[in-house]
Design an enzyme around this catalytic site. Sequence first.
Site, PDB file in Angstrom:
ATOM      1  N   ARG A  86      -3.429  -0.604   5.561  1.00 54.41           N
ATOM      2  CA  ARG A  86      -3.980  -1.686   4.753  1.00 54.41           C
ATOM      3  C   ARG A  86      -3.059  -2.884   4.600  1.00 54.41           C
ATOM      4  O   ARG A  86      -3.469  -4.022   4.847  1.00 54.41           O
ATOM      5  CB  ARG A  86      -4.376  -1.162   3.363  1.00 54.41           C
ATOM      6  N   ASP A 114      -7.963   3.766   1.126  1.00 55.88           N
ATOM      7  CA  ASP A 114      -7.086   4.072   2.250  1.00 55.88           C
ATOM      8  C   ASP A 114      -7.882   4.739   3.372  1.00 55.88           C
ATOM      9  O   ASP A 114      -8.440   5.810   3.180  1.00 55.88           O
ATOM     10  CB  ASP A 114      -5.978   5.016   1.771  1.00 55.88           C
ATOM     11  N   CYS A 127       0.885  -1.172   0.000  1.00 60.93           N
ATOM     12  CA  CYS A 127       0.000   0.000   0.000  1.00 60.93           C
ATOM     13  C   CYS A 127       0.923   1.222   0.000  1.00 60.93           C
ATOM     14  O   CYS A 127       2.048   1.133  -0.471  1.00 60.93           O
ATOM     15  CB  CYS A 127      -1.001  -0.023   1.160  1.00 60.93           C
TER      16      CYS A 127
END
Length: 145
Positions: free
Chosen positions: A17, A116, A11
Amino acid sequence: MMHFDAILIVCVGNICRSPTAERLLQQALPHKTVSSAGIAALTGQSADVSAEAVAQHHGLSLDGHSARQLTRALCQRYDLILVMEQQHIEAVTRIAPEVRGKTMLYGHWLKRDIPDPYRQSREAFEFTFDLIAEATQAWAQRLNK
């Protein structure tokens, strides 16, 4: 069929994440090597407190996570690279053009990006966690064959 024994999850900051996905996928595929990194990693930082709290709520620990920067050498070491958003594929390709063919979306089987939640509400983190969990199951089914 290719064997994907080492999987890298990517990420941006490597604190929300990808650490969550790393731990969930490692649980689902204990016989594989699963790790994570960030395109613009907050190097050395532990997982985001909200990400940790939501993971904990679901019985998952992010303890001991330390964010690390994605590098070309790192990309080359893994059989499969799973990213959270379409634009991350381009970012990975800029770092290591030769890994484009083994870079896919974590949400590939859900046909969507995984947004996100950084600096957003607890609900945003819950939503992202659920998506990651769903995507993890889809990958685990296919990689367990």
